[in-house]
Design a protein around this motif. Structure first.
Motif, PDB file in Angstrom:
ATOM      1  N   THR B  48      40.381  47.969  44.948  1.00 11.12           N
ATOM      2  CA  THR B  48      40.523  47.064  46.091  1.00 11.12           C
ATOM      3  C   THR B  48      39.974  45.687  45.765  1.00 11.12           C
ATOM      4  O   THR B  48      38.861  45.564  45.240  1.00 11.12           O
ATOM      5  N   THR B  49      40.765  44.681  46.035  1.00  6.43           N
ATOM      6  CA  THR B  49      40.310  43.296  45.928  1.00  6.43           C
ATOM      7  C   THR B  49      40.175  42.738  47.346  1.00  6.43           C
ATOM      8  O   THR B  49      41.133  42.806  48.125  1.00  6.43           O
ATOM      9  N   LEU B  61      45.840  43.339  55.320  1.00  5.55           N
ATOM     10  CA  LEU B  61      45.593  44.472  54.426  1.00  5.55           C
ATOM     11  C   LEU B  61      46.896  44.901  53.770  1.00  5.55           C
ATOM     12  O   LEU B  61      47.885  45.170  54.457  1.00  5.55           O
ATOM     13  N   TYR B  62      46.902  44.925  52.444  1.00 10.46           N
ATOM     14  CA  TYR B  62      48.058  45.421  51.691  1.00 10.46           C
ATOM     15  C   TYR B  62      47.671  46.721  50.989  1.00 10.46           C
ATOM     16  O   TYR B  62      46.749  46.737  50.157  1.00 10.46           O
ATOM     17  N   LEU B  63      48.337  47.791  51.357  1.00 12.62           N
ATOM     18  CA  LEU B  63      48.071  49.098  50.735  1.00 12.62           C
ATOM     19  C   LEU B  63      49.257  49.478  49.870  1.00 12.62           C
ATOM     20  O   LEU B  63      50.380  49.592  50.370  1.00 12.62           O
ATOM     21  N   ASN B  64      48.997  49.668  48.584  1.00 18.17           N
ATOM     22  CA  ASN B  64      50.084  50.028  47.651  1.00 18.17           C
ATOM     23  C   ASN B  64      51.301  49.123  47.835  1.00 18.17           C
ATOM     24  O   ASN B  64      52.434  49.585  47.887  1.00 18.17           O
ATOM     25  N   GLY B  65      51.026  47.809  47.969  1.00 23.00           N
ATOM     26  CA  GLY B  65      52.104  46.824  48.037  1.00 23.00           C
ATOM     27  C   GLY B  65      52.693  46.601  49.420  1.00 23.00           C
ATOM     28  O   GLY B  65      53.558  45.731  49.592  1.00 23.00           O
ATOM     29  N   LYS B  66      52.257  47.350  50.412  1.00 21.93           N
ATOM     30  CA  LYS B  66      52.832  47.201  51.748  1.00 21.93           C
ATOM     31  C   LYS B  66      51.804  46.654  52.732  1.00 21.93           C
ATOM     32  O   LYS B  66      50.650  47.098  52.756  1.00 21.93           O
ATOM     33  N   LEU B  67      52.244  45.712  53.544  1.00 22.46           N
ATOM     34  CA  LEU B  67      51.353  45.161  54.576  1.00 22.46           C
ATOM     35  C   LEU B  67      51.094  46.241  55.623  1.00 22.46           C
ATOM     36  O   LEU B  67      52.016  46.832  56.171  1.00 22.46           O
ATOM     37  N   ARG B 105      41.562  38.887  53.153  1.00 18.46           N
ATOM     38  CA  ARG B 105      42.782  39.512  52.611  1.00 18.46           C
ATOM     39  C   ARG B 105      42.323  40.669  51.728  1.00 18.46           C
ATOM     40  O   ARG B 105      41.561  40.463  50.778  1.00 18.46           O
ATOM     41  N   ILE B 106      42.771  41.853  52.076  1.00 21.04           N
ATOM     42  CA  ILE B 106      42.363  43.042  51.322  1.00 21.04           C
ATOM     43  C   ILE B 106      43.602  43.648  50.680  1.00 21.04           C
ATOM     44  O   ILE B 106      44.592  43.930  51.359  1.00 21.04           O
ATOM     45  N   VAL B 107      43.528  43.779  49.355  1.00 22.30           N
ATOM     46  CA  VAL B 107      44.668  44.356  48.629  1.00 22.30           C
ATOM     47  C   VAL B 107      44.172  45.615  47.916  1.00 22.30           C
ATOM     48  O   VAL B 107      43.157  45.572  47.213  1.00 22.30           O
ATOM     49  N   SER B 108      44.868  46.673  48.118  1.00 21.95           N
ATOM     50  CA  SER B 108      44.350  47.969  47.694  1.00 21.95           C
ATOM     51  C   SER B 108      45.449  48.822  47.071  1.00 21.95           C
ATOM     52  O   SER B 108      46.585  48.836  47.554  1.00 21.95           O
ATOM     53  N   SER B 375      41.767  42.618  39.098  1.00 24.13           N
ATOM     54  CA  SER B 375      41.919  42.300  40.510  1.00 24.13           C
ATOM     55  C   SER B 375      43.376  42.372  40.932  1.00 24.13           C
ATOM     56  O   SER B 375      44.287  42.326  40.100  1.00 24.13           O
ATOM     57  N   LEU B 376      43.590  42.562  42.190  1.00 23.85           N
ATOM     58  CA  LEU B 376      44.945  42.702  42.725  1.00 23.85           C
ATOM     59  C   LEU B 376      45.342  41.456  43.490  1.00 23.85           C
ATOM     60  O   LEU B 376      44.582  40.938  44.307  1.00 23.85           O
TER      61      LEU B 376
END
Lengths: 378, 378
Positions: B48-49, B61-67, B105-108, B375-376
């Motif tokens: 997670t970035t 929040l983006y989880l596995n590329g999806k908002l 912004r959380i990208v995971s 980082s993502l």
């Protein structure tokens, strides 16, 4: 040669409050009281002819045409008790034939296939004890005889009565107060019906005696079940029967089936009797009841995957309708007027659920053991 | 424009003493303490970035590329707690950037397919909380952060530590003493391994939150589990870990899995997570242990049919050998040197058991969350 004989039939019973756990293995004394419904002998019964003659060379038992051993400690306990009662009678009345000293020939047949996987030992031992009691002209009442049948197979004691039956666990070490009593006769609630779904299973189930011993010994939750859960449920279930309150009776029946299977699963190693088909049937019944907004059908499962569904005749079109919708391909519908059944579909039900069921038995609440003029010869 | 960011990874944990039941749904306070093993992030982890910038218009929040939505009360509780801690720091030190006022912004991303059916929410919330804590340069230790992660997903609190982890249920109404603590680090017992058998299932499982609520409300056996069974087992399991006593640890693990599924079955309507394949795996492991004369493999099942099998590396040839014998057709063996595995057959095992399993994940005990240079970006 003189042969003395008596023929009787005895029913199957299916517990709604389960017997699971022995406090004395030899005497078959249970760790909790239980309640059952006796099923109609039109559909499920054992017919037993007991004969005694001075010419018989040894005690013999024929089950469904095959000579079986009488050596088991359980059968010996039943025969011993019955002979002792007869011999007491003989000692009081010289005119009585000394049947207690004659060898016995017992011939027994079920009117349902053993392959159905229905526990036939209850009907079997009830018929054996009642037939010999009639042959010996014993004056003991059904509760007294139930203590003898109990030594053969615990749940057999409940097959000495029709209708709704309680097996009171008792306190005494010698088991003299562990007996079956009538909760209510068939006539109290004659419209109670049962559909048995015989579930196919490839695996061999854990035998109930060893399963019970394992649960008593290893389940952490079991003591709570027998000390707290069952005693309260026993009173509530008796009351629901006296009130003919299907809603309550059905809920308690389903809860107790689940509680029993839960302590099996909590055993170590765990014991499983329900399979994926059993679980699908459980879900189907819950969804039916949800759809109806009240409990009109209640499942219960013994030590195996077969489902017994209780319902009141007033709801037959719906309950059997649902079962017919999903299991019409299965054997066993010939006695039902399926034109009167509703077609009921429940969303999300596996359309191939019928593949897990090999046979349906449609039956109802029934009477206790009967004396019959039909007799079995070898 | 300035963007502040921190990237971390967090592990999956699999409970050996199960969390099942909430005493407070909003704060995710449990009805019993639990214990878990943290699994290696080489095989299962969330990366997670977390970024903050004055230019961001809204929390995202983006989880596995999806908002994904950040609206849930649980996520909001985590973000609120973290921002409050940051804002306390900022109020004490004027030189600190006012990150607490910036949007996040959380990208995971997970390194394992969500389709595997492994509960990823524990790793996900642990990574989210730890990433933001690092971004905010919070001084709180892992146990403190675990209380925040707990609000996102109960079991997430245990993913803040590596090795063996206890979640102490606590007594306080505000949850301030309901937190994760280390029982023992990876280095204490680095040879503990795990094989995950991903079991195919067509039905949708009862979500764990609603399942727990149903059990707390309706199971008669549940109170006994949380008041009597678990507290004693908690102490025993911690001791077995400190002693590196696999025999004891394995037995307690299997017993607790069974106890948890038993109270699910005792719920009304009953909840089933184990299917016929799960049960076959349970039998296989018990038979292996019987054959060996000691416990060398222990199964545990969460709220689904997947099996996690723990074992010590010393027994890898046998335990993985058995699994390979029956599941070699299944994906997931590439990292194992299967030439070193024993071929082990257990009599009576369904040779088609592999058909119920879609994938094997071979892993081991692992470390807690890590700061990473990877980082993502979206």
């Amino acid at each position: 040669m003189s042969v003395y004989s008596a023929s009787v039939t005895a029913p199957v019973n299916i517990a709604t409050l389960k017997y699971w756990g022995k406090r004395d293995k030899e005497l078959n004394l249970p760790t909790n009281s239980s309640i059952s419904v006796t099923l109609s002998q039109k559909d499920l019964r054992t017919l037993t002819t007991a004969s005694a003659s001075s010419t018989f060379k040894q005690d013999e038992l024929y089950l469904n045409g095959k000579l079986e051993s009488l050596e088991s400690a359980r059968t010996q306990a039943c025969l011993g008790d019955l002979r002792k009662l007869r011999s007491e009678l003989e000692s009081q009345d010289d005119k009585l034939e000394k049947l207690s000293q004659f060898k016995l020939r017992i011939v027994s047949e079920n009117n349902f296939p053993t392959a159905a996987g229905l526990a036939s030992s209850a009907a079997g031992f009830a018929a054996l004890v009642y037939a010999i009691a009639k042959l010996y002209e014993l004056p003991q009442d059904m509760s007294e005889l139930s203590k003898i049948a109990r030594k053969g197979s615990g749940s057999a004691c409940r097959s000495l009565f029709g209708g709704f039956v309680a097996w009171e666990m008792g306190d005494l070490e010698n088991g003299q107060d562990s007996k079956a009593v009538e909760v209510a006769p068939v006539e109290h609630w004659p419209t109670l019906k049962a559909a048995i779904l015989v579930v196919s299973d490839d695996k061999k189930d854990t035998p109930s005696t060893s399963g019970m011993q394992a649960t008593v010994k290893t389940s952490d939750l079991f003591q709570h079940r027998i000390k707290e859960v069952v005693p309260q449920r026993f009173d509530e279930m008796k009351q629901s029967i006296l009130n003919k309150d299907f809603n309550k009776f059905g809920e308690l029946t389903m809860r107790d089936s689940n509680s029993f299977h839960a302590v099996c699963l909590d055993s170590y190693p765990p014991i499983f009797y329900l399979n994926d088909t059993s679980k699908k049937i459980i879900k189907l019944i819950h969804k039916l009841n949800e759809t109806e907004g009240e409990i009109i059908a209640a499942y219960t499962f013994d030590a195996g995957p077969n489902a017994v569904i209780y319902y009141d005749e007033a709801n037959e079109a719906k309950v059997l309708g649902l079962i017919h919708t999903y299991f019409n391909q299965v054997d066993g519908w010939s006695k039902a007027d399926t034109s009167k059944l509703s077609k009921l579909e429940i969303e999300g039900t596996d359309p191939e659920i019928y593949k897990g069921v090999s046979r349906i038995i449609l039956t109802e609440i029934g009477q206790g053991p009967q004396i019959t003029t039909e007799s079995l010869q070898i």
